[in-house]
Design an enzyme around this catalytic site. Structure first.
Site, short mmCIF file in Angstrom:
data_model
loop_
_atom_site.label_atom_id
_atom_site.label_comp_id
_atom_site.label_asym_id
_atom_site.label_seq_id
_atom_site.Cartn_x
_atom_site.Cartn_y
_atom_site.Cartn_z
N ARG A 128 0.08 -8.97 -17.07
CA ARG A 128 -0.07 -8.72 -18.51
C ARG A 128 1.22 -8.77 -19.31
NH1 ARG A 128 -5.40 -8.81 -20.30
NH2 ARG A 128 -6.73 -7.55 -18.97
N ARG A 157 -19.40 4.38 -36.29
CA ARG A 157 -18.24 3.75 -35.65
C ARG A 157 -18.41 2.24 -35.48
NH1 ARG A 157 -18.27 5.11 -29.14
NH2 ARG A 157 -20.34 4.28 -28.73
N GLN A 199 -10.08 8.57 -22.53
CA GLN A 199 -9.80 8.00 -23.86
C GLN A 199 -10.48 8.80 -24.95
OE1 GLN A 199 -10.92 3.87 -24.22
NE2 GLN A 199 -9.90 3.67 -26.20
N LEU A 200 -9.78 8.91 -26.08
CA LEU A 200 -10.34 9.55 -27.27
C LEU A 200 -11.73 8.96 -27.55
CD1 LEU A 200 -10.00 11.28 -29.88
CD2 LEU A 200 -9.04 9.23 -30.94
N SER A 247 0.83 -1.21 0.00
CA SER A 247 0.00 0.00 0.00
C SER A 247 0.86 1.26 0.00
CB SER A 247 -0.96 0.00 1.20
OG SER A 247 -0.23 0.04 2.40
N HIS A 276 -8.44 -2.99 -15.99
CA HIS A 276 -7.71 -2.77 -14.73
C HIS A 276 -8.35 -1.60 -14.00
CE1 HIS A 276 -4.59 -5.80 -15.31
NE2 HIS A 276 -4.97 -5.65 -16.58
C1 LIG Z 1 -4.45 -13.95 -19.86
C2 LIG Z 1 -5.69 -13.15 -19.56
C3 LIG Z 1 -6.86 -13.49 -20.17
C4 LIG Z 1 -8.03 -12.78 -19.90
N1 LIG Z 1 -9.18 -13.15 -20.51
C5 LIG Z 1 -10.33 -12.50 -20.23
C6 LIG Z 1 -11.55 -12.87 -20.84
O1 LIG Z 1 -11.61 -13.78 -21.64
N2 LIG Z 1 -12.66 -12.19 -20.52
C7 LIG Z 1 -12.64 -11.16 -19.61
O2 LIG Z 1 -13.69 -10.57 -19.34
N3 LIG Z 1 -11.49 -10.77 -19.04
C8 LIG Z 1 -10.33 -11.40 -19.32
N4 LIG Z 1 -9.18 -11.01 -18.73
C9 LIG Z 1 -9.18 -9.85 -17.85
C10 LIG Z 1 -9.12 -10.25 -16.36
O3 LIG Z 1 -10.23 -11.06 -16.02
C11 LIG Z 1 -9.12 -9.01 -15.48
O4 LIG Z 1 -10.34 -8.32 -15.64
C12 LIG Z 1 -7.99 -8.06 -15.80
O5 LIG Z 1 -6.78 -8.75 -15.99
C13 LIG Z 1 -7.84 -7.08 -14.65
O6 LIG Z 1 -7.27 -7.77 -13.59
P1 LIG Z 1 -7.59 -7.44 -12.09
O7 LIG Z 1 -9.03 -7.60 -11.79
O8 LIG Z 1 -6.61 -8.24 -11.27
O9 LIG Z 1 -7.14 -5.90 -12.03
P2 LIG Z 1 -7.79 -4.71 -11.23
O10 LIG Z 1 -9.16 -4.47 -11.69
O11 LIG Z 1 -6.86 -3.55 -11.40
O12 LIG Z 1 -7.80 -5.17 -9.75
C14 LIG Z 1 -6.58 -5.32 -9.02
C15 LIG Z 1 -6.79 -6.27 -7.87
O13 LIG Z 1 -7.72 -5.68 -6.96
C16 LIG Z 1 -8.54 -6.72 -6.41
N5 LIG Z 1 -9.94 -6.46 -6.80
C17 LIG Z 1 -10.37 -5.67 -7.82
N6 LIG Z 1 -11.71 -5.64 -7.87
C18 LIG Z 1 -12.13 -6.44 -6.88
C19 LIG Z 1 -13.41 -6.83 -6.45
N7 LIG Z 1 -14.53 -6.41 -7.03
N8 LIG Z 1 -13.50 -7.69 -5.42
C20 LIG Z 1 -12.39 -8.15 -4.79
N9 LIG Z 1 -11.12 -7.83 -5.17
C21 LIG Z 1 -11.00 -6.97 -6.19
C22 LIG Z 1 -8.03 -8.03 -6.95
O14 LIG Z 1 -7.07 -8.55 -6.07
C23 LIG Z 1 -7.37 -7.62 -8.24
O15 LIG Z 1 -6.37 -8.53 -8.70
C24 LIG Z 1 -8.00 -11.69 -18.99
C25 LIG Z 1 -6.79 -11.35 -18.39
C26 LIG Z 1 -5.64 -12.05 -18.66
C27 LIG Z 1 -4.36 -11.64 -17.98
#
Ligand SMILES: Cc1cc2nc3c(=O)[nH]c(=O)nc-3n(C[C@H](O)[C@H](O)[C@H](O)COP(=O)(O)OP(=O)(O)OC[C@H]3O[C@@H](n4cnc5c(N)ncnc54)[C@H](O)[C@@H]3O)c2cc1C
Length: 260
Positions: free
Chosen positions: A208, A181, A112-113, A79, A104
């Site tokens: 990623r 679009r 974003q544009l 943190s 993320h």
């Molecule tokens: C190889 C790969 C394939 C993927 N394929 C798909 C796909 O097919 N379809 C699809 O929709 N997405 C897909 N994703 C996207 C993936 O599911 C995540 O949405 C994206 O990588 C963001 O990750 P994150 O949630 O860890 O990140 P962030 O949203 O930045 O969150 C960071 C961290 O905060 C915590 N966090 C965030 N929100 C919550 C919550 N609501 N509750 C509890 N903890 C939370 C978790 O620990 C999380 O890791 C893919 C990602 C990867 C890397």
């Protein structure tokens, strides 16, 4: 791929901390012995960490800034890394990539544009690098995007003419561009301003940066690490960029920061 990262804003560590230490701590205990080589981002993170234990003066361990930050990371005190924040503009990226980026949610902000407020008639399309060595496939791709762009322009012009009678011009333009679009491909170039912190960028790079089959993600991850890494080497000490034979960089996290 021609992704570019422009750093728009970066951490600034203000010297006002000296006044605070003088006011809060007894004379002689109000001293922070700093490492000479640390960046503003690293100073900020170390200072924030030290505030938790008020480890200044005689309470300060002999750790350098780099050692201190590595220890924070090793111990999972992530943190503290959230105080180091950057804003960058990403260009040379596709809408396909930006859709993945905005998944993320935590510690990232985006602007974003817009394809509703911006006329995309002259937009560029980013051809996947994988097609470069296959002229026959590149030609199919080129044809497809030219077709999309032509359709976009024709729909835009046609709908604009049909919507001329609408009084609310702003919403008429929005409706016209929204419809047009819908034929633009995932490869349409976009521009994003994003703000993140050291912790959220580390998470992004970890999940990623080394997905072998996603060359654009690999390139953007490497460009981000190249741009932001020097801003706080200790904050990203456990990530490296590799250059495998396929020509796309990989951002590789150390398996366990404590091992490095
Ligand atoms: C190889 C790969 C394939 C993927 N394929 C798909 C796909 O097919 N379809 C699809 O929709 N997405 C897909 N994703 C996207 C993936 O599911 C995540 O949405 C994206 O990588 C963001 O990750 P994150 O949630 O860890 O990140 P962030 O949203 O930045 O969150 C960071 C961290 O905060 C915590 N966090 C965030 N929100 C919550 C919550 N609501 N509750 C509890 N903890 C939370 C978790 O620990 C999380 O890791 C893919 C990602 C990867 C890397």
């Amino acid at each position: 791929m021609n992704v570019k990262v422009y750093i728009l804003a970066r951490p600034h560590f203000d010297e006002s901390y000296r006044t605070f230490l003088r006011e809060f701590l007894p004379s002689g205990e109000d001293i922070w012995r700093e490492s000479d080589e640390s960046t503003p981002a690293e100073r900020l993170v170390e200072f924030a960490g030290r505030i938790c234990y008020m480890s200044f003066g005689p309470r300060q361990s002999p750790s350098t800034n780099a050692e201190y930050i590595r220890k924070l990371i090793r111990n999972g005190h992530d943190s503290v890394l959230e105080h180091a924040v950057w804003t960058v503009l990403l260009s040379g990226i596709s809408r396909a990539f930006s859709h993945q980026l905005v998944r993320h949610r935590v510690g990232f902000s985006y602007s974003q544009l817009s394809q509703q407020y911006h006329d995309e008639s002259a937009t560029r399309f980013l051809r996947p690098a994988e097609l470069a060595q296959f002229p026959d496939l590149a030609e199919i791709w080129d044809r497809a995007v030219v077709g999309s762009q032509t359709a976009y322009r024709e729909i835009l012009a046609g709908l604009a003419a049909k919507n001329e009678h609408l009084n609310d011009r702003r919403e008429a333009v929005r409706a016209t561009r929204s419809a047009a679009r819908s034929v633009l491909p995932n490869s349409t170039e976009t521009v994003v301003v994003t703000t993140f912190n050291a912790r959220s960028l580390r998470h992004f790079l970890r999940v990623r940066g080394n997905i072998v089959g996603d060359s654009e993600m690999r390139c953007v991850s490497a460009a981000l690490l190249e741009a932001i890494g020097p801003e706080g080497p200790s904050l990203f000490f456990d990530f490296s960029i590799q250059h495998p034979p396929d020509g796309f960089p990989l951002v590789v996290p150390a398996p366990n920061p404590s091992m490095t």
